[in-house]
Write a protein that holds these residues in place. Structure first.
Motif, mmCIF file in Angstrom:
data_model
loop_
_atom_site.group_PDB
_atom_site.id
_atom_site.type_symbol
_atom_site.label_atom_id
_atom_site.label_comp_id
_atom_site.label_asym_id
_atom_site.label_seq_id
_atom_site.Cartn_x
_atom_site.Cartn_y
_atom_site.Cartn_z
ATOM 1 N N GLY A 1 0.761 -1.106 -0.228
ATOM 2 C CA GLY A 1 -0.032 0.039 0.054
ATOM 3 C C GLY A 1 0.921 1.152 0.109
ATOM 4 O O GLY A 1 0.455 2.449 -0.158
ATOM 5 N N THR A 2 2.134 1.107 0.107
ATOM 6 C CA THR A 2 2.988 2.401 0.022
ATOM 7 C C THR A 2 3.942 2.491 -1.090
ATOM 8 O O THR A 2 4.327 3.531 -1.430
ATOM 9 N N LEU A 3 4.439 1.364 -1.567
ATOM 10 C CA LEU A 3 5.154 1.349 -2.623
ATOM 11 C C LEU A 3 4.353 1.255 -4.103
ATOM 12 O O LEU A 3 3.500 0.509 -3.892
ATOM 13 N N THR A 4 4.980 2.008 -4.879
ATOM 14 C CA THR A 4 4.149 1.741 -6.301
ATOM 15 C C THR A 4 4.481 0.348 -6.685
ATOM 16 O O THR A 4 5.664 -0.099 -6.434
ATOM 17 N N PRO A 5 3.795 -0.327 -7.633
ATOM 18 C CA PRO A 5 3.860 -1.560 -8.134
ATOM 19 C C PRO A 5 5.230 -1.621 -8.857
ATOM 20 O O PRO A 5 6.223 -2.720 -8.569
ATOM 21 N N GLN A 6 5.882 -0.688 -9.464
ATOM 22 C CA GLN A 6 7.104 -0.561 -10.192
ATOM 23 C C GLN A 6 8.140 -0.644 -9.053
ATOM 24 O O GLN A 6 9.034 -1.446 -9.170
ATOM 25 N N GLU A 7 8.211 0.211 -7.857
ATOM 26 C CA GLU A 7 9.055 0.146 -6.833
ATOM 27 C C GLU A 7 9.091 -1.101 -6.184
ATOM 28 O O GLU A 7 9.953 -1.646 -5.808
ATOM 29 N N TYR A 8 7.836 -1.662 -6.006
ATOM 30 C CA TYR A 8 7.810 -3.027 -5.506
ATOM 31 C C TYR A 8 8.517 -4.186 -6.208
ATOM 32 O O TYR A 8 9.487 -4.791 -5.664
ATOM 33 N N ASP A 9 8.361 -4.082 -7.403
ATOM 34 C CA ASP A 9 8.976 -5.080 -8.319
ATOM 35 C C ASP A 9 10.575 -5.004 -8.308
ATOM 36 O O ASP A 9 11.204 -6.103 -8.236
ATOM 37 N N SER A 10 10.853 -3.734 -8.158
ATOM 38 C CA SER A 10 12.398 -3.729 -8.375
ATOM 39 C C SER A 10 13.097 -3.906 -6.976
ATOM 40 O O SER A 10 14.125 -4.192 -6.930
ATOM 41 N N TRP A 11 12.144 -3.574 -5.860
ATOM 42 C CA TRP A 11 12.762 -4.059 -4.603
ATOM 43 C C TRP A 11 12.999 -5.556 -4.531
ATOM 44 O O TRP A 11 13.948 -5.850 -4.023
ATOM 45 N N ALA B 1 -3.865 -4.396 2.289
ATOM 46 C CA ALA B 1 -2.961 -3.332 2.787
ATOM 47 C C ALA B 1 -3.846 -1.986 2.532
ATOM 48 O O ALA B 1 -4.180 -1.846 1.623
ATOM 49 N N PRO B 2 -3.915 -1.339 3.638
ATOM 50 C CA PRO B 2 -4.539 0.089 3.158
ATOM 51 C C PRO B 2 -3.460 1.132 2.428
ATOM 52 O O PRO B 2 -2.271 0.755 2.612
ATOM 53 N N VAL B 3 -3.920 1.745 1.533
ATOM 54 C CA VAL B 3 -3.289 2.552 0.463
ATOM 55 C C VAL B 3 -2.809 3.539 1.467
ATOM 56 O O VAL B 3 -3.469 4.410 2.014
ATOM 57 N N VAL B 4 -1.517 3.979 1.179
ATOM 58 C CA VAL B 4 -0.797 5.050 1.834
ATOM 59 C C VAL B 4 -0.513 5.998 0.791
ATOM 60 O O VAL B 4 -0.682 7.297 1.100
ATOM 61 N N THR B 5 0.180 5.917 -0.300
ATOM 62 C CA THR B 5 0.534 6.663 -1.197
ATOM 63 C C THR B 5 -0.045 6.409 -2.270
ATOM 64 O O THR B 5 -0.727 5.390 -2.681
ATOM 65 N N ASP B 6 -0.684 7.327 -3.314
ATOM 66 C CA ASP B 6 -1.513 7.463 -4.436
ATOM 67 C C ASP B 6 -0.658 6.453 -5.490
ATOM 68 O O ASP B 6 0.564 6.520 -5.700
#
Lengths: 321, 422
Positions: free
Chosen positions: B209-219, B299-304
């Motif tokens: 809910g905090t990272l964007t899908p792109q950030e998530y995948d690269s993590w 997960a609650p959405v934290v960032t758009d």
């Protein structure tokens, strides 16, 4: 053959048996010759098991451990890496904390000795109920550290009975095991609670050798309780106190692992690490046997220094007596 | 004098050999036939796993008659210590149980790649990534481990909230929690961080809910920007939750597995980021909370721009030791331990979400059904991608963040350095 002629006479001069029975002289010369060899070897043979056990099970592993501390972990397994493990230890805040905690234990030592000493004094001076106290005080000493730890985990939990009692008298709750500034003192306190019974028994044994007439004389002279303790009891018990100091120190430095494991697991924030716990953590949890060997070597050196200091201390006081 | 000479000799000997040899053996002995396989785990001794073990044993006996299998249940507290000793000795069990992620990746040197043996199971089972390193599979997943956010529907009702529509955003969650606190006195989150595990659950539970899908995948792929605003946001939320009193009191001295699930079950906290393997999950809570009172929310959405997904990986899996004498046989046992029949028994008895996607979970209640329905869109959990050394550090830093002795900036900087080094 000068030696063959010399030997029986020399032997007969030394060993009475040969002189009394000279008839066994000729065949006996060879036997006694052999016996001389046996006599010379016997001490070595007799000491051998102990020496071998020490060499094989103590010194050899020690050398291996020191050796491994100069090799790497993981991909570097078996490769000499020089001092890099030791440098990593020096740079690891967790290891530094663990050594600092050893220092803290040494500082808290007088307290850990004073508590059983004081309680033993009261028992010796026959405070009401001293018989009950004698057994009650010893009771925790028979409990395993794991059980002690579990009991105090319940008691000292944030919503546990100790905090409830504090709340009842208006004091705020204390996070006994969750506050890094308090947790180490909590664990040491529990350790002292769990082990002071043994020291108490040693003190009571020391008191039994105390000259009662000295106490009576002091009382007749009108000495107060504090004066009696300070000027009569403590000077008479110097050796006992020193012995308790040494044994308590050893206990604190070597047998806190169980309590730490159960009560804090090294936390909070790594504040309750001791070298032993660090070694176990690196070896068992982080899969770093070589780094753990280096930490063990450092701990060994620390213990060696502490041990030598204690031996010197004991020797010096021994001479005074 | 003599003693001094002895010491000098020993020291000299030590210096001569210093740096030779190795702390762990390099080669494992091999050769010879065997008719016995030894398995180490921490599950086989539990009553809820007995059916599972029996089924697996029967399946193996059918395929490989005449081979005895011995299960040795080790205490979990000591498991990796014992295993480490066995690995250093270069001998021990043929088959062993592992947690996915760091625990197995740190020890792949001692394990046999299983790709050629488990090819057939690849599509039936899911969760392989947690047991793989550098493209090779080292264990077959038994359960899936993930971090769904469970909530107590009874507390929602008492606070006048609709238990059927849990909060979708962080702000909604915080508002709801305030209402729950006012109505029932319960905390928002049940958090046990004594061992430093709490932050792992928190990071993975709220990460999507905090990272964007792109950030998530690269993590997950290993490109981790620790100091980026969204990663920092996770740690800020962690600190905020502590500072604003959303957690139960004394989180740093509350143990994760033994104590904290009790706090949630008994209604002292409304939410918990739990597990879905075989402990700390919907069935465990069932002792005090009936299954229809336990909800699972995303997960609650934290960032758009963030799209919440269920964080999960392979939970536990059986691996084969490098030193086993007959790798095929040992791998056969691993396959039996992950057969559909055995896993069905494990799910039914222990309530674990098994790695086998063909198992029917409709009997298990709404929470389990929700979790399984989210598996398809789920992603690997954030913390599982980290090394055990970084996780260890993160545990200590998380305690410092809660107590206020470290700042978020300082924490992410240290974590970035540790992550880079490992």
């Amino acid at each position: 053959m000068p030696i063959g002629e010399l030997s029986p006479s020399v032997r007969s001069g030394r060993a009475g048996g040969e002189a009394v029975k000279p008839r066994r002289g000729r065949p006996g010369s060879r036997t006694s010759f052999r016996r001389a060899g046996v006599d010379r070897l016997a001490p070595y043979v007799l000491v051998a098991p102990a020496v071998l056990i020490i060499l094989a099970l103590r010194l050899w592993p020690l050398v291996l451990g020191v050796n491994f501390s100069f090799t790497g972990d993981g991909e570097l397994n078996g490769t000499p890496v020089g001092l890099s493990n030791y440098l990593e230890l020096a740079g690891d805040p967790l290891f530094r904390t663990s050594l600092r905690n050893v220092g803290l234990l040494v500082l808290l030592l007088p307290l850990a000795v004073a508590i059983p000493g004081l309680l033993a004094t009261f028992i010796y001076l026959r405070v009401p109920g001293h018989r009950i106290y004698r057994s009650v005080y010893f009771f925790p000493a028979v409990l395993s550290p794991v059980i002690v730890g579990a009991i105090f985990n319940l008691l000292l939990g944030f919503d546990g009975p100790v905090n409830a009692a504090l709340g009842a008298i208006g004091a705020g709750p204390v996070d006994w095991l969750g506050d890094p500034g308090i947790a180490m003192f909590t664990v040491v306190g529990v350790h002292v609670w769990a082990t002071f019974g043994m020291a108490l028994v040693v003190f009571l044994a020391g008191f039994s050798t105390l000259d009662g007439s000295l106490l009576d004389a002091a009382r007749v002279d009108g000495a107060s309780l504090r004066q009696i303790i300070w000027h009569v009891i403590i000077p008479s018990l110097t050796r006992t106190i020193q012995f308790v100091f040494v044994t308590t120190m050893i206990g604190m430095l070597t047998s806190m692992f169980g309590l730490l494991f159960v009560m804090t697991g090294g936390g909070p924030e790594g504040s309750t690490y001791l070298p032993e716990f660090y070694i176990w953590h690196q070896q068992g949890q982080m899969n770093r046997p070589a780094l753990a060997s280096a930490a063990s070597t450092v701990l060994f050196v620390v213990m060696l220094v502490v041990g030598l200091l204690q031996i010197t201390l004991l020797r010096r006081t021994g001479r005074q007596d | 004098m003599k003693r001094r000479a002895l010491w000098a000799g020993l020291m000299a000997a030590g210096l001569v050999v210093a740096g030779c040899g190795s702390a762990a053996p390099k080669e494992a002995p091999s050769g010879g036939a065997q008719q016995k396989l030894v398995v180490w785990d921490w599950k086989s001794g539990e009553s809820v796993a007995s059916d599972y073990i029996e089924k697996a044993k029967a399946d193996f006996a059918k395929r490989h008659p005449g081979v005895t299998v011995e299960f040795v249940a080790q205490p979990f507290d000591q498991y990796y210590t014992l295993l480490g000793t066995a690995i250093q000795a270069g001998k021990g069990p043929d088959v062993m149980l592992f947690n996915g992620g760091g625990q197995i990746r740190d020890r792949v040197d001692a394990l046999l790649p299983l790709d050629q043996y488990v090819a057939e199971d690849k599509s039936r089972l899911t969760g392989w990534d947690a047991f793989s390193k550098d493209g090779k599979v080292y264990a077959a997943p038994v359960t899936l481990q993930g971090h769904p956010i469970y909530y107590n529907k009874a507390l929602y009702e008492k606070a006048g909230l609709d238990p059927a529509s849990p909060p979708k955003t962080w702000d909604e969650l915080v508002r709801g929690c305030a209402a729950i606190k006012k109505a029932t006195g319960a905390a928002c989150f049940a958090l046990g961080n004594k061992e430093g595990f709490g932050i792992q659950f928190f990071m993975s539970g709220l990460g999507s809910g905090t990272l964007t899908p792109q950030e998530y995948d690269s993590w997950i792929a290993g490109k981790r920007e620790w100091t980026s605003p969204h990663v920092k946001r996770i740690f800020e939320l962690w600190k905020e939750a502590g500072d604003k009193g959303l957690n139960n009191e004394g989180a740093n001295s509350t143990a994760m597995f033994t104590d904290i699930f009790g706090v949630f079950q008994t209604g002292k906290a409304a939410h918990i980021i739990g597990l879905m393997s075989d402990i700390g999950h919907w069935k465990d809570f069932g002792e005090f909370l009936p299954p229809d009172k336990i909800g699972v929310m995303q997960a609650p959405v934290v960032t758009d721009g963030a799209t919440p997904s269920l964080p999960y990986d392979g939970g536990i899996g059986y691996a084969v030791a490098k030193w086993t004498k007959d790798p095929g046989l040992a791998a056969g046992l691993v396959r039996s331990l992950t057969s559909t029949e055995a896993l069905t028994a494990f799910h039914a008895k222990a309530g674990a979400i098994a790695s086998d996607t063909t198992i029917d979970v409709s009997q298990a209640g709404p929470a389990a059904a929700t979790i399984v329905s989210q598996l398809k869109t789920g992603k690997p959990a954030l913390h599982v991608a980290l090394s055990s050394k970084t996780l260890d550090l993160m545990g200590r830093l998380s305690q410092q963040l809660l107590s206020g002795s470290a700042t978020v900036d300082k924490a992410v900087k240290q974590l970035a350095a540790s992550d880079k080094a490992s």
